[in-house]
Design an enzyme around this catalytic site. Structure first.
Site, PDB file in Angstrom:
ATOM      1  CB  THR A 123      -0.875   0.039   1.368  1.00 30.36           C
ATOM      2  OG1 THR A 123      -1.547   1.227   1.448  1.00 30.36           O
ATOM      3  CG2 THR A 123      -0.189  -0.343   2.370  1.00 30.36           C
ATOM      4  CG  ASP A 124      -1.075   5.026  -1.007  1.00 32.72           C
ATOM      5  OD1 ASP A 124      -1.751   4.328  -0.048  1.00 32.72           O
ATOM      6  OD2 ASP A 124      -1.772   6.024  -1.764  1.00 32.72           O
ATOM      7  CD  GLU A 125      -3.312   3.541   4.250  1.00 33.85           C
ATOM      8  OE1 GLU A 125      -3.188   3.326   5.526  1.00 33.85           O
ATOM      9  OE2 GLU A 125      -4.586   3.201   3.612  1.00 33.85           O
ATOM     10  CE1 TYR A 148      -3.253  -2.536   6.020  1.00 23.39           C
ATOM     11  CE2 TYR A 148      -3.183  -0.165   5.421  1.00 23.39           C
ATOM     12  CZ  TYR A 148      -3.363  -1.548   4.762  1.00 23.39           C
ATOM     13  OH  TYR A 148      -3.376  -1.921   3.788  1.00 23.39           O
ATOM     14  CE  LYS A 152      -0.166  -4.513   3.238  1.00 21.41           C
ATOM     15  NZ  LYS A 152      -0.598  -5.925   2.670  1.00 21.41           N
TER      16      LYS A 152
END
Ligand code: NAD
Ligand code: TYD
Length: 341
Positions: A123-125, A148, A152
């Site tokens: 994810t870009d997060e 989260y 990741k």
């Protein structure tokens, strides 16, 4: 020869869309999914009897079932994860177990088998939060802000280590916010659409000016197949939707499409550590692999609202938790009790 994919987390939102596309393209799929509150086998009812599709219920953090599921696979596509930021703030433990430990078990099994390809769906997060300008590139610093995104990031770093240390043929994709059919109605778009239809309040965090970049789930899935086929070993590919929206503008757009009322909007307490803005530079996957999106956001959003309108029974059952009766019938047990909304 038919390519056989081990897809983990295939009963969730993106995984179910991906499996359908992979089968359409003539690939064989083994779906390993623990069926948590977010996994729903009804998402795959139409392909359940497909000759090239097999379902295995199991946890990616458990070696035995992973060994069994990876038998004969040419590649792994790892979607399995706890995926909701708000839940990670309440209970980080399960995020570390599944997202970090689970990924390590998969990587380890893939390494022992000298598997041809391991695609980590990230994810870009992991890049954290942007100010008003700029975009995340593949070489942007990793700066996760939620449990989260930290979990990741941990998984991404293990993927990197298994490539550098053991020579495993890994690929990592980092995608922006997905939307489309089958998304669990705890995430912004399906939550707002279903609440708008039901005449309920629309809870907007903080000042509503946080920005997300939105990509249609089918475009994401097409990008993943492209990376699987053409990506270079050990590389990272960003995948973006080129559709940056402030949350409040998006909620207003949904209200207009549904025909609901702006009086339903309620500004609520902000999410702790709430990332202000995400934006993706997708030039690497576009220039190197020829990726092109097929959806523009306005069209995709209208289609998605229409899908939720046509599948009211599906989301009413998900929202009420009634879909879990299906598992009780199929497996004589229920997934964990976290799904009530
Ligand atoms: P989701 O929550 O809808 O689905 C997750 C699936 O994983 C469920 O079917 C669940 O049962 C399964 N699962 C959870 N723990 C498991 C375990 N221990 N073992 C086996 N299966 C398990 O998530 P999603 O939105 O489809 O996201 C899929 C992946 O894509 C995640 O890795 C997520 O980080 C990533 N991602 C999501 C988005 C997004 O906008 N949704 C954006 C970028 C990346
Ligand atoms: P979400 O769909 O949870 O995705 P993520 O946090 O992974 O980007 O949230 C998208 C944006 O919408 C995020 O800025 C938080 C905001 N949001 C709300 O304002 N209200 C809500 O009820 C939810 C679920 C999210």
């Amino acid at each position: 020869m038919t390519q056989k994919l081990l897809v983990t987390g295939g009963a969730g939102f993106i995984g179910a869309n991906f499996i359908r596309l992979a089968l359409q393209e003539g690939r064989a799929v083994v779906n390993l999914d623990a069926l948590t509150y977010a996994g729903n086998l009804e998402n795959l009812e139409d392909v359940a009897k497909h000759p090239d599709y097999t379902f295995i219920k199991g946890d990616i953090a458990e070696r035995e079932v992973v060994t069994q599921a990876m038998e004969g696979a040419d590649a792994v596509v790892n979607f399995a994860a706890e995926s909701h930021v708000d839940r990670s703030i309440d209970n980080p433990d399960i995020f570390l177990r599944t997202n970090v430990m689970g990924t390590q078990v998969l990587l380890d099994e893939a390494r022992h088998r000298k598997l041809g390809r391991f695609l980590q769906v990230s994810t870009d997060e992991v890049y954290g939060s942007l100010g008003e300008t700029g975009k995340f590139r593949e070489d942007s610093a990793l700066a996760p802000n939620s449990p989260y995104s930290a979990s990741k990031t941990g998984a991404d770093l293990l993927v990197r280590a298994y490539h550098k240390t053991y020579g495993l043929a890994t690929l990592t994709t980092r995608c922006s916010n997905n939307y489309g059919p089958l998304q669990f109605p705890e995430k912004l778009i399906p939550l707002m659409v279903t609440n708008a239809v039901e005449g309920k309040e629309l809870p907007v965090y903080g000042d509503g000016k946080n920005v997300r970049d939105w990509i249609h789930v089918e475009d994401h899935c097409r990008a993943l197949l492209l990376v699987l086929d053409k990506g270079r070993d050990g590389e990272i590919y960003n995948i973006g939707g080129a559709a940056e929206w402030q949350n409040i503008d998006l909620v207003r757009a949904i209200i207009r499409i549904v025909g609901a009322s702006e009086e339903q909007i309620r500004f609520v307490k902000d999410r702790p550590g709430h990332d202000r803005r995400y934006a993706i530079d997708s030039s690497k996957i576009e220039d190197e692999l020829g990726f092109q999106r097929t959806y523009d956001f306005e069209t995709g959003l209208a289609q998605t609202v229409a899908w939720y309108r046509e599948h009211q029974t599906w989301w009413e059952q998900v929202k009420s938790g009634a879909y879990r009766d299906y598992y009780a019938k199929m497996y004589g047990e229920r997934p964990d009790a976290g799904g009530d909304l």
